[in-house]
Design a protein around this motif. Structure first.
Motif, PDB file in Angstrom:
ATOM      1  N   VAL B  89       0.791  -1.235   0.000  1.00  0.00           N
ATOM      2  CA  VAL B  89       0.000   0.000   0.000  1.00  0.00           C
ATOM      3  C   VAL B  89       0.828   1.292   0.000  1.00  0.00           C
ATOM      4  N   MET B  90       1.905   1.314   0.753  1.00  0.00           N
ATOM      5  CA  MET B  90       2.710   2.534   0.772  1.00  0.00           C
ATOM      6  C   MET B  90       3.760   2.501  -0.340  1.00  0.00           C
ATOM      7  N   ALA B  91       4.417   1.350  -0.491  1.00  0.00           N
ATOM      8  CA  ALA B  91       5.484   1.249  -1.497  1.00  0.00           C
ATOM      9  C   ALA B  91       4.936   1.524  -2.895  1.00  0.00           C
ATOM     10  N   GLN B  92       3.724   1.025  -3.141  1.00  0.00           N
ATOM     11  CA  GLN B  92       3.108   1.228  -4.455  1.00  0.00           C
ATOM     12  C   GLN B  92       2.881   2.723  -4.730  1.00  0.00           C
ATOM     13  N   GLU B  93       2.433   3.422  -3.715  1.00  0.00           N
ATOM     14  CA  GLU B  93       2.187   4.868  -3.882  1.00  0.00           C
ATOM     15  C   GLU B  93       3.496   5.601  -4.205  1.00  0.00           C
ATOM     16  N   LYS B  94       4.574   5.152  -3.547  1.00  0.00           N
ATOM     17  CA  LYS B  94       5.856   5.810  -3.799  1.00  0.00           C
ATOM     18  C   LYS B  94       6.386   5.436  -5.169  1.00  0.00           C
ATOM     19  N   GLU B  95       6.266   4.146  -5.492  1.00  0.00           N
ATOM     20  CA  GLU B  95       6.820   3.642  -6.753  1.00  0.00           C
ATOM     21  C   GLU B  95       6.083   4.235  -7.953  1.00  0.00           C
ATOM     22  N   ARG B  96       4.780   4.324  -7.856  1.00  0.00           N
ATOM     23  CA  ARG B  96       3.998   4.810  -9.002  1.00  0.00           C
ATOM     24  C   ARG B  96       3.962   6.328  -9.118  1.00  0.00           C
ATOM     25  N   LEU B 166      -0.638  -7.050  10.140  1.00  0.00           N
ATOM     26  CA  LEU B 166      -1.015  -5.956   9.222  1.00  0.00           C
ATOM     27  C   LEU B 166      -0.110  -4.744   9.451  1.00  0.00           C
ATOM     28  N   THR B 167       0.111  -4.407  10.718  1.00  0.00           N
ATOM     29  CA  THR B 167       0.891  -3.199  11.008  1.00  0.00           C
ATOM     30  C   THR B 167       2.362  -3.400  10.657  1.00  0.00           C
ATOM     31  N   VAL B 168       2.861  -4.601  10.901  1.00  0.00           N
ATOM     32  CA  VAL B 168       4.261  -4.873  10.529  1.00  0.00           C
ATOM     33  C   VAL B 168       4.413  -4.799   9.004  1.00  0.00           C
ATOM     34  N   ALA B 169       3.420  -5.330   8.276  1.00  0.00           N
ATOM     35  CA  ALA B 169       3.473  -5.255   6.804  1.00  0.00           C
ATOM     36  C   ALA B 169       3.377  -3.806   6.336  1.00  0.00           C
ATOM     37  N   LEU B 170       2.560  -3.010   7.008  1.00  0.00           N
ATOM     38  CA  LEU B 170       2.441  -1.585   6.653  1.00  0.00           C
ATOM     39  C   LEU B 170       3.754  -0.854   6.915  1.00  0.00           C
ATOM     40  N   MET B 171       4.380  -1.194   8.021  1.00  0.00           N
ATOM     41  CA  MET B 171       5.672  -0.577   8.339  1.00  0.00           C
ATOM     42  C   MET B 171       6.707  -0.954   7.268  1.00  0.00           C
ATOM     43  N   ALA B 172       6.731  -2.237   6.897  1.00  0.00           N
ATOM     44  CA  ALA B 172       7.674  -2.681   5.860  1.00  0.00           C
ATOM     45  C   ALA B 172       7.407  -1.926   4.561  1.00  0.00           C
ATOM     46  N   SER B 173       6.150  -1.733   4.259  1.00  0.00           N
ATOM     47  CA  SER B 173       5.779  -1.034   3.021  1.00  0.00           C
ATOM     48  C   SER B 173       6.207   0.432   3.063  1.00  0.00           C
ATOM     49  N   THR B 174       6.154   1.023   4.245  1.00  0.00           N
ATOM     50  CA  THR B 174       6.548   2.431   4.387  1.00  0.00           C
ATOM     51  C   THR B 174       8.065   2.580   4.334  1.00  0.00           C
ATOM     52  N   LEU B 175       8.754   1.610   4.913  1.00  0.00           N
ATOM     53  CA  LEU B 175      10.221   1.692   4.918  1.00  0.00           C
ATOM     54  C   LEU B 175      10.804   1.405   3.538  1.00  0.00           C
ATOM     55  N   ALA B 176      10.076   0.614   2.733  1.00  0.00           N
ATOM     56  CA  ALA B 176      10.612   0.208   1.428  1.00  0.00           C
ATOM     57  C   ALA B 176      10.302   1.253   0.362  1.00  0.00           C
ATOM     58  N   ARG B 177      11.149   1.266  -0.653  1.00  0.00           N
ATOM     59  CA  ARG B 177      10.890   2.170  -1.775  1.00  0.00           C
ATOM     60  C   ARG B 177      10.196   1.446  -2.924  1.00  0.00           C
ATOM     61  N   THR B 178      10.312   0.112  -2.938  1.00  0.00           N
ATOM     62  CA  THR B 178       9.651  -0.634  -4.008  1.00  0.00           C
ATOM     63  C   THR B 178       8.775  -1.723  -3.398  1.00  0.00           C
ATOM     64  N   GLN B 179       7.834  -2.194  -4.203  1.00  0.00           N
ATOM     65  CA  GLN B 179       6.903  -3.207  -3.714  1.00  0.00           C
ATOM     66  C   GLN B 179       7.617  -4.528  -3.418  1.00  0.00           C
ATOM     67  N   THR B 180       8.644  -4.825  -4.206  1.00  0.00           N
ATOM     68  CA  THR B 180       9.370  -6.083  -3.995  1.00  0.00           C
ATOM     69  C   THR B 180      10.038  -6.087  -2.621  1.00  0.00           C
ATOM     70  N   ILE B 181      10.705  -4.972  -2.323  1.00  0.00           N
ATOM     71  CA  ILE B 181      11.376  -4.884  -1.018  1.00  0.00           C
ATOM     72  C   ILE B 181      10.330  -4.921   0.103  1.00  0.00           C
ATOM     73  N   ALA B 182       9.192  -4.267  -0.152  1.00  0.00           N
ATOM     74  CA  ALA B 182       8.119  -4.267   0.855  1.00  0.00           C
ATOM     75  C   ALA B 182       7.636  -5.687   1.126  1.00  0.00           C
ATOM     76  N   ALA B 183       7.499  -6.478   0.053  1.00  0.00           N
ATOM     77  CA  ALA B 183       7.033  -7.865   0.206  1.00  0.00           C
ATOM     78  C   ALA B 183       8.047  -8.680   1.015  1.00  0.00           C
ATOM     79  N   VAL B 184       9.331  -8.478   0.680  1.00  0.00           N
ATOM     80  CA  VAL B 184      10.386  -9.197   1.425  1.00  0.00           C
ATOM     81  C   VAL B 184      10.319  -8.802   2.906  1.00  0.00           C
ATOM     82  N   GLY B 185      10.146  -7.511   3.169  1.00  0.00           N
ATOM     83  CA  GLY B 185      10.071  -7.013   4.548  1.00  0.00           C
ATOM     84  C   GLY B 185       8.873  -7.584   5.292  1.00  0.00           C
ATOM     85  N   ALA B 186       7.713  -7.612   4.609  1.00  0.00           N
ATOM     86  CA  ALA B 186       6.485  -8.076   5.259  1.00  0.00           C
ATOM     87  C   ALA B 186       6.577  -9.562   5.604  1.00  0.00           C
ATOM     88  N   PHE B 187       7.035 -10.362   4.645  1.00  0.00           N
ATOM     89  CA  PHE B 187       7.144 -11.800   4.920  1.00  0.00           C
ATOM     90  C   PHE B 187       8.324 -12.080   5.865  1.00  0.00           C
TER      91      PHE B 187
END
Lengths: 306, 252
Positions: B89-96, B166-187
């Motif tokens: 959710v956050m990484a996508q907004e930044k990436e796009r 959910l919150t940990v995944a959101l944090m990962a998404s905010t810390l990441a610049r791309t969706q791929t990194i966000a996914a790695v962070g969340a999992f």
């Protein structure tokens, strides 16, 4: 209206902005010119609040950017170089239900404003289509519409017409012209013809520094050397040696049947060159004084800087 | 301003089918859990040539089996769904580039993060209600009524449990610049929590204990996991604060 003092911004070892200072008077369309990587977008991003300078300060309408309690974002409309939208939304929804309420514009007023803007940017017929299917040009026009929702006193437009076809470009430039006087516009572009057409003041930036800033006409008068282009079917013979020695001539270059003569004094040159060509009985196909172009100034200044 | 951001999140969940898929999966989980608990032993007994006597030792399913199935399925599908829903959710907004468009407007960056969190938690609440109601109804028909209050207390604990992921995944998404990194962070967060939850003494403090506590509540056991609840709430608050602070300072 917009004042920047000594912006410095570094990315790694690259200094994107190097003590950049500039001043944009109220109501003018300011053309921010520079080659790729000169720092235009970085400067725009800092003004828009998306990035922070390493040092330096800036004010918009006397409010200093980046200071606590001094949010300038309601004073500006921003069009990034590549505007991005939520593809699942329609333009009408985006403007009416998302952007307008962020500026505290709601209900009927928001709906009316959205319709007005869609009309202005020629997207009324596509108002209920999903943005995901839009061409780059349509997105660019949509980007302009979202920047204008709250009728901001300052517009920051980063390459607003670069993605548009000639007709779309004309429409957007016409729109920018209608805003002249009421809105202060900082417009970055690399299309010099557009700058010549709409900008009152031009600032040229290279390697993160402002190398010149002046009113467009004054800049042209100051930096453009008058140039004559002469085309002769059978070459120029001894005439070239003669013309190089004339006191009003600064430089002569020849390629095939074309001679380019740079002069100091246009009136003398016009008279003397024509007379001399006639005297030499050269078969001249074309004799033209080239209109001073901003491109010449731009290239001269940026190449000198490089 | 916050209402506008939240409304956009809900509308996005609806338009991009996320809400429908999420609710449908939870609803199916609620239906299928008691059904599986009831009929799995029956199906086992129907296996041809079952060794003599084995059919007799397959226990008759009870309410406890239905609740255990519900917890297991909701936990597994829930974690997977909340991570998939949130990690981009956050990484996508930044990436796009939509984040750059949004942040030039007079909005608070923390409000952007919090709107996404609240929208995500709301859909989890809706999912658990659908899941729980279906499970209540089917369990009542196939077994006996589940104690109502205890069952919703269990779902509150599940909400906190899923809220952690959910919150940990959101944090990962905010810390990441791309969706791929966000996914790695969340999992990655999921794996870290699973590893910590498997360490004997530490596991008492980890979110996984909330599921056991919920089970105990419904089956009138005396287990509780207050430390795990406090730690889970702490993880949620900490992850949210990190996400907000990071996004406040990030250059877009």
């Amino acid at each position: 209206m917009i004042r920047i003092e000594n912006f410095i911004k570094t990315y790694g070892s690259v200094r994107a902005l190097d003590s950049l200072s500039l001043n944009v008077e109220p109501g003018v369309v300011y053309g921010f010119l520079g080659p790729n990587g000169a720092g235009k977008t970085t400067c725009m991003r800092i003004l828009a609040g998306l990035a922070r300078p390493d040092s330096g300060r800036a004010w918009i309408l006397d409010k200093e950017i980046g200071q606590p309690g001094s949010d300038i974002r309601s004073l500006i409309g921003v069009l990034p170089e590549e505007p991005a939208f939520y593809g699942w939304m329609t333009p009408r929804e985006y403007l009416r239900d998302f952007i307008a309420p962020l500026y505290n514009i709601h209900g009927q007023v928001a709906a009316k404003r959205a319709d007005e803007l869609l009309e202005i940017v020629d997207l009324k017929d596509a108002g209920n289509r999903r943005i995901s299917g839009f061409s780059r040009g349509m997105r660019q026009r949509m980007g302009l519409a979202q920047a204008l929702v709250h009728q901001p006193p300052v517009l920051l437009l980063d390459e607003p017409v670069s993605a548009l076809d000639p007709a779309g470009r004309k429409e957007v430039l016409d729109l920018i012209e209608t805003l002249r006087g009421q809105t202060t516009i900082l417009l970055s572009t690399h299309i010099l013809a557009d700058v010549e057409r709409v900008c009152d003041v031009v600032g040229i930036i290279a390697k993160g520094r402002l190398i010149v800033q002046d009113r467009r006409d004054d800049l042209l008068a100051r930096y453009v050397t008058p140039l004559f282009e002469i085309e002769a079917d059978e070459g120029f013979g001894h005439w070239l040696e003669w013309v190089e020695k004339q006191p009003f001539v600064t430089n002569v270059s020849v390629s095939s049947h074309l001679a380019r003569v740079l002069v100091k004094d246009v009136h003398t040159a016009q008279k003397v060159l024509l007379e001399s060509l006639a005297k030499e009985s050269l078969s001249v196909r074309r004799f033209e004084m080239i209109h001073p172009s901003l491109e010449d100034v731009f290239l001269r200044l940026t190449e000198k800087e490089a | 301003m916050f209402r506008t951001l939240l409304a956009k999140e809900f509308r996005e969940q609806w338009r991009t089918w996320k809400m429908i898929v999420f609710l449908a999966v939870f609803l199916i989980t609620g239906i299928i859990s008691p059904v599986l608990a009831k009929y799995t032993p029956e199906l086992l007994k129907m296996i041809p040539n079952l060794p003599a006597g084995l059919a007799n030792i397959i226990p008759t399913p009870t309410l406890a089996d239905s609740v255990a199935q519900y917890l297991k399925n909701t936990e597994q599908f829930g974690i997977l769904l909340v991570i998939l829903l949130t990690m981009g959710v956050m990484a996508q907004e930044k990436e796009r580039g939509t984040a750059a468009m949004l942040l030039t407007k007079p909005v608070s960056r923390s409000a952007v993060v919090l709107a996404k969190w609240l929208a995500g938690m709301s859909i989890v609440v809706a999912g658990l209600i659908a899941d729980g109601l279906a499970c209540l109804a089917y369990t009542a028909v196939l077994f006996e009524p589940i104690p109502f209050g205890a069952f919703w207390a269990l779902n509150l604990l599940l909400l906190v449990y899923l809220g952690v992921y959910l919150t940990v995944a959101l944090m990962a998404s905010t810390l990441a610049r791309t969706q791929t990194i966000a996914a790695v962070g969340a999992f990655g967060g999921l794996i870290v929590l699973a590893i910590l939850g498997s360490i004997p003494r530490l596991s008492d403090y980890m979110p996984g204990q909330l599921v056991n506590w919920g089970n105990s509540l419904v089956l009138k056991g005396d287990a509780n996991a207050w430390p795990a609840l406090i730690v889970s709430a702490g993880i949620i608050v900490l992850a949210l604060v990190i996400a907000c602070l990071r996004f406040e300072r990030e250059e877009i």
